[in-house]
Design a protein around this motif. Structure first.
Motif, PDB file in Angstrom:
ATOM      1  N   SER A 101      -9.560 -26.978   6.729  1.00 53.72           N
ATOM      2  CA  SER A 101      -8.928 -25.726   7.173  1.00 53.72           C
ATOM      3  C   SER A 101      -8.309 -25.893   8.560  1.00 53.72           C
ATOM      4  O   SER A 101      -7.222 -25.369   8.827  1.00 53.72           O
ATOM      5  CB  SER A 101      -9.959 -24.591   7.192  1.00 53.72           C
ATOM      6  N   GLU A 102      -8.983 -26.645   9.437  1.00 52.61           N
ATOM      7  CA  GLU A 102      -8.425 -26.881  10.771  1.00 52.61           C
ATOM      8  C   GLU A 102      -7.153 -27.713  10.691  1.00 52.61           C
ATOM      9  O   GLU A 102      -6.182 -27.449  11.405  1.00 52.61           O
ATOM     10  CB  GLU A 102      -9.461 -27.584  11.655  1.00 52.61           C
ATOM     11  N   ILE A 103      -7.165 -28.724   9.814  1.00 53.46           N
ATOM     12  CA  ILE A 103      -5.982 -29.569   9.646  1.00 53.46           C
ATOM     13  C   ILE A 103      -4.801 -28.741   9.147  1.00 53.46           C
ATOM     14  O   ILE A 103      -3.666 -28.896   9.612  1.00 53.46           O
ATOM     15  CB  ILE A 103      -6.275 -30.727   8.672  1.00 53.46           C
ATOM     16  N   GLN A 104      -5.071 -27.834   8.206  1.00 53.35           N
ATOM     17  CA  GLN A 104      -4.002 -27.012   7.642  1.00 53.35           C
ATOM     18  C   GLN A 104      -3.416 -26.068   8.687  1.00 53.35           C
ATOM     19  O   GLN A 104      -2.239 -25.691   8.614  1.00 53.35           O
ATOM     20  CB  GLN A 104      -4.541 -26.188   6.459  1.00 53.35           C
ATOM     21  N   GLN A 105      -4.224 -25.681   9.686  1.00 56.80           N
ATOM     22  CA  GLN A 105      -3.782 -24.677  10.651  1.00 56.80           C
ATOM     23  C   GLN A 105      -3.027 -25.251  11.835  1.00 56.80           C
ATOM     24  O   GLN A 105      -2.279 -24.528  12.495  1.00 56.80           O
ATOM     25  CB  GLN A 105      -4.999 -23.887  11.160  1.00 56.80           C
ATOM     26  N   ILE A 106      -3.202 -26.550  12.123  1.00 52.15           N
ATOM     27  CA  ILE A 106      -2.549 -27.078  13.320  1.00 52.15           C
ATOM     28  C   ILE A 106      -1.051 -27.254  13.075  1.00 52.15           C
ATOM     29  O   ILE A 106      -0.597 -27.430  11.948  1.00 52.15           O
ATOM     30  CB  ILE A 106      -3.185 -28.407  13.782  1.00 52.15           C
ATOM     31  N   SER A 107      -0.301 -27.188  14.149  1.00 46.59           N
ATOM     32  CA  SER A 107       1.157 -27.219  14.066  1.00 46.59           C
ATOM     33  C   SER A 107       1.660 -28.636  13.790  1.00 46.59           C
ATOM     34  O   SER A 107       0.919 -29.621  13.911  1.00 46.59           O
ATOM     35  CB  SER A 107       1.762 -26.720  15.388  1.00 46.59           C
ATOM     36  N   ASP A 108       2.950 -28.720  13.432  1.00 46.34           N
ATOM     37  CA  ASP A 108       3.573 -30.034  13.230  1.00 46.34           C
ATOM     38  C   ASP A 108       3.483 -30.872  14.503  1.00 46.34           C
ATOM     39  O   ASP A 108       3.262 -32.084  14.453  1.00 46.34           O
ATOM     40  CB  ASP A 108       5.040 -29.875  12.830  1.00 46.34           C
ATOM     41  N   LYS A 109       3.657 -30.211  15.638  1.00 55.08           N
ATOM     42  CA  LYS A 109       3.591 -30.911  16.921  1.00 55.08           C
ATOM     43  C   LYS A 109       2.227 -31.564  17.109  1.00 55.08           C
ATOM     44  O   LYS A 109       2.130 -32.739  17.483  1.00 55.08           O
ATOM     45  CB  LYS A 109       3.872 -29.937  18.063  1.00 55.08           C
ATOM     46  N   TRP A 110       1.160 -30.814  16.801  1.00 56.86           N
ATOM     47  CA  TRP A 110      -0.179 -31.372  16.996  1.00 56.86           C
ATOM     48  C   TRP A 110      -0.515 -32.418  15.954  1.00 56.86           C
ATOM     49  O   TRP A 110      -1.285 -33.343  16.209  1.00 56.86           O
ATOM     50  CB  TRP A 110      -1.223 -30.257  17.021  1.00 56.86           C
ATOM     51  N   LEU A 111       0.052 -32.287  14.755  1.00 50.59           N
ATOM     52  CA  LEU A 111      -0.137 -33.345  13.765  1.00 50.59           C
ATOM     53  C   LEU A 111       0.408 -34.672  14.282  1.00 50.59           C
ATOM     54  O   LEU A 111      -0.260 -35.707  14.227  1.00 50.59           O
ATOM     55  CB  LEU A 111       0.565 -32.977  12.448  1.00 50.59           C
ATOM     56  N   LEU A 112       1.640 -34.632  14.793  1.00 48.71           N
ATOM     57  CA  LEU A 112       2.267 -35.853  15.295  1.00 48.71           C
ATOM     58  C   LEU A 112       1.541 -36.402  16.519  1.00 48.71           C
ATOM     59  O   LEU A 112       1.299 -37.605  16.626  1.00 48.71           O
ATOM     60  CB  LEU A 112       3.730 -35.587  15.632  1.00 48.71           C
ATOM     61  N   HIS A 113       1.186 -35.517  17.443  1.00 45.06           N
ATOM     62  CA  HIS A 113       0.510 -35.979  18.645  1.00 45.06           C
ATOM     63  C   HIS A 113      -0.905 -36.478  18.334  1.00 45.06           C
ATOM     64  O   HIS A 113      -1.409 -37.378  19.017  1.00 45.06           O
ATOM     65  CB  HIS A 113       0.488 -34.879  19.701  1.00 45.06           C
ATOM     66  N   SER A 114      -1.543 -35.900  17.319  1.00 44.93           N
ATOM     67  CA  SER A 114      -2.861 -36.386  16.912  1.00 44.93           C
ATOM     68  C   SER A 114      -2.759 -37.803  16.369  1.00 44.93           C
ATOM     69  O   SER A 114      -3.590 -38.669  16.671  1.00 44.93           O
ATOM     70  CB  SER A 114      -3.474 -35.455  15.852  1.00 44.93           C
ATOM     71  N   VAL A 115      -1.721 -38.048  15.545  1.00 42.66           N
ATOM     72  CA  VAL A 115      -1.506 -39.406  15.025  1.00 42.66           C
ATOM     73  C   VAL A 115      -1.256 -40.368  16.174  1.00 42.66           C
ATOM     74  O   VAL A 115      -1.824 -41.474  16.224  1.00 42.66           O
ATOM     75  CB  VAL A 115      -0.322 -39.431  14.036  1.00 42.66           C
ATOM     76  N   LEU A 116      -0.419 -39.965  17.129  1.00 43.72           N
ATOM     77  CA  LEU A 116      -0.097 -40.845  18.258  1.00 43.72           C
ATOM     78  C   LEU A 116      -1.339 -41.153  19.094  1.00 43.72           C
ATOM     79  O   LEU A 116      -1.550 -42.294  19.520  1.00 43.72           O
ATOM     80  CB  LEU A 116       0.981 -40.207  19.132  1.00 43.72           C
ATOM     81  N   MET A 117      -2.184 -40.135  19.320  1.00 41.25           N
ATOM     82  CA  MET A 117      -3.420 -40.369  20.076  1.00 41.25           C
ATOM     83  C   MET A 117      -4.317 -41.369  19.368  1.00 41.25           C
ATOM     84  O   MET A 117      -4.896 -42.267  19.996  1.00 41.25           O
ATOM     85  CB  MET A 117      -4.169 -39.042  20.294  1.00 41.25           C
ATOM     86  N   LEU A 118      -4.450 -41.221  18.053  1.00 42.58           N
ATOM     87  CA  LEU A 118      -5.294 -42.145  17.291  1.00 42.58           C
ATOM     88  C   LEU A 118      -4.731 -43.565  17.339  1.00 42.58           C
ATOM     89  O   LEU A 118      -5.467 -44.533  17.568  1.00 42.58           O
ATOM     90  CB  LEU A 118      -5.408 -41.669  15.838  1.00 42.58           C
ATOM     91  N   VAL A 119      -3.425 -43.684  17.120  1.00 39.61           N
ATOM     92  CA  VAL A 119      -2.798 -45.011  17.126  1.00 39.61           C
ATOM     93  C   VAL A 119      -3.012 -45.690  18.471  1.00 39.61           C
ATOM     94  O   VAL A 119      -3.455 -46.845  18.550  1.00 39.61           O
ATOM     95  CB  VAL A 119      -1.296 -44.895  16.809  1.00 39.61           C
ATOM     96  N   GLN A 120      -2.697 -44.987  19.556  1.00 40.10           N
ATOM     97  CA  GLN A 120      -2.781 -45.598  20.881  1.00 40.10           C
ATOM     98  C   GLN A 120      -4.221 -45.918  21.277  1.00 40.10           C
ATOM     99  O   GLN A 120      -4.473 -46.878  22.008  1.00 40.10           O
ATOM    100  CB  GLN A 120      -2.126 -44.685  21.916  1.00 40.10           C
ATOM    101  N   SER A 121      -5.173 -45.131  20.770  1.00 36.50           N
ATOM    102  CA  SER A 121      -6.580 -45.378  21.103  1.00 36.50           C
ATOM    103  C   SER A 121      -7.107 -46.652  20.465  1.00 36.50           C
ATOM    104  O   SER A 121      -8.078 -47.238  20.956  1.00 36.50           O
ATOM    105  CB  SER A 121      -7.447 -44.189  20.646  1.00 36.50           C
TER     106      SER A 121
END
Length: 229
Positions: A101-121
């Motif tokens: 439910s949290e994943i469905q609610q986050i914006s496109d911006k946060w989806l992309l930035h979440s992926v970028l944070m994971l990749v860079q980490s």
């Protein structure tokens, strides 16, 4: 017998390994001057497809690497010990959605930035993982090659996501950001068992996060096409 069976399976997988590399679409965004302009000429739709394809391959190879590592270096009792010890993943502190439910609610911006944070980490820990596994006795070349391949593809994925953020969100910077303080801490000379357990934890955690990257990107794709289930 268990080790021999793992080696035999490894030989067959190694024979199939080149076919996996040939189906990977290129996603090298950096040009000679270090800029990320190499992907800017690709349409947003095609770039997203390539990024998703990279994420799928990274997750698939991370699963294979984790399974091979288990078979070669981690007897079943130690796997139980690892799960019971409750080792924390290095990205646990990142602000990631933890439920569907949290994943469905986050914006496109946060989806992309979440992926970028994971990749860079994970870029630095995967480079370290290559060096520590080089010290293992009888480590199969295939496992080392898979780890190196994932590490290289993760950098390509980072470049693609950065350009995608620019295209989709019209954010001004195309430069990647390096964290000043790494989430990952090194031990100087760990004992062998400790090193094996830690490396297994890294592989297991990366596999989970690679699946998150793929999931987030596919959700973004279905939103873009209005084709979400």
């Amino acid at each position: 017998m268990h080790i021999m069976a793992a080696i035999q399976r490894g030989v067959w997988a190694l024979l199939l390994w080149p076919s996996l590399l040939t189906v990977s679409m290129p996603l090298d965004c950096k040009e000679e001057q270090g800029s990320l302009s190499g992907c800017t000429s690709i349409s947003q739709e095609k770039l997203l497809d390539r990024v998703i394809h990279h994420a799928e391959l990274i997750y698939r190879v991370s699963e294979e690497s984790c399974s091979l590592f288990e078979e070669m270096f981690l007897p079943f009792p130690l796997r139980l010990q690892s799960s019971q010890a409750g080792y924390a993943c290095i990205t646990k502190a990142l602000p990631m959605p933890s439920s569907k439910s949290e994943i469905q609610q986050i914006s496109d911006k946060w989806l992309l930035h979440s992926v970028l944070m994971l990749v860079q980490s994970w870029i630095e820990p995967l480079v370290y993982l290559q060096t520590t596994m080089d010290r293992y006795d009888h480590a199969p070349d295939m496992l080392l090659n898979k780890t190196k391949w994932v590490s290289d593809k993760l950098i390509s994925l980072e470049q693609g996501v950065v350009v995608l953020i620019k295209k989709m969100l019209d954010e001004g910077t195309l430069a990647t950001t390096d964290s000043e303080q790494s989430l990952f801490q090194y031990d100087v000379q760990p004992e062998m068992l400790e090193s094996v357990m830690r490396d297994y934890t890294l592989l297991s955690c990366f596999k989970k996060d690679a699946h998150k990257m793929e999931t987030f990107l596919k959700l973004l794709k279905c939103r873009q096409t209005d084709n979400c289930p």
